[in-house]
Design a protein around this motif. Structure first.
Motif, PDB file in Angstrom:
ATOM      1  N   ASP A  78      -5.468   0.818   3.849  1.00  0.00           N
ATOM      2  CA  ASP A  78      -4.799  -0.474   3.535  1.00  0.00           C
ATOM      3  C   ASP A  78      -4.515  -1.115   4.849  1.00  0.00           C
ATOM      4  N   VAL A 126      -2.224  -8.082   5.386  1.00  0.00           N
ATOM      5  CA  VAL A 126      -2.878  -9.552   5.468  1.00  0.00           C
ATOM      6  C   VAL A 126      -1.959 -10.670   5.489  1.00  0.00           C
ATOM      7  N   TRP A 167      -0.326  -6.498   1.501  1.00  0.00           N
ATOM      8  CA  TRP A 167      -1.346  -5.787   1.756  1.00  0.00           C
ATOM      9  C   TRP A 167      -2.681  -6.238   1.197  1.00  0.00           C
ATOM     10  N   ALA A 168      -3.619  -5.704   2.069  1.00  0.00           N
ATOM     11  CA  ALA A 168      -4.914  -5.999   1.241  1.00  0.00           C
ATOM     12  C   ALA A 168      -5.129  -5.454  -0.111  1.00  0.00           C
TER      13      ALA A 168
END
Length: 136
Positions: free
Chosen positions: A28, A31, A44-45
């Motif tokens: 992960d 972002v 987080w993605a």
């Protein structure tokens, strides 16, 4: 001759499935990160998000200090939260008998500090650190 097998997958049952990466191979990554008001946050993605802050909680009555803190964004469901009492503030020496509770919603957290001995006054304020993590 020699036989070389690469990228093999052993399965039980009578249906083959496509190759999938191991969870540890799909890291992960962040972002978005930054600050918003009193909060510091990371998204987080994977869709998870976390945020943390330090704030002062004030008087509700002789037994309770109470405060509401709005998160910097809306969580999909109430996040997992942790609140800790810091040593800054009034009347900290009696903290051993106090009960600290953090009650989150998708948009905010209510912080309650309960004293069984009614030691709070209208000027009592205590510093609390808050951490929240959940799907955003």
């Amino acid at each position: 001759g020699n036989v070389h097998l690469n990228w093999w997958k052993l399965e039980l049952g009578n249906k083959a499935t496509d190759w999938t990466p191991a969870p540890e191979d799909t890291a992960d990554y962040i972002v978005a990160s930054g600050t918003s008001g009193i909060w510091t946050y990371r998204k987080w993605a994977s869709g998870m998000a976390e945020c943390w802050c330090t704030t002062m909680i004030g008087y509700a009555n002789d037994y309770v200090l109470e405060g509401y803190v709005a998160f910097p964004f809306t969580f999909a469901a109430a996040p997992t939260t942790l609140a800790t009492l810091n040593s800054n503030g009034d009347n900290y020496g009696n903290a051993i008998s106090w009960n600290l509770k953090c009650v989150p919603s998708t948009t905010s957290a209510r912080i309650d500090i309960h004293s069984p001995s009614a030691g709070f006054t209208s000027s009592t304020k205590l510093q609390v650190a808050i951490y929240a993590k959940g799907a955003a």
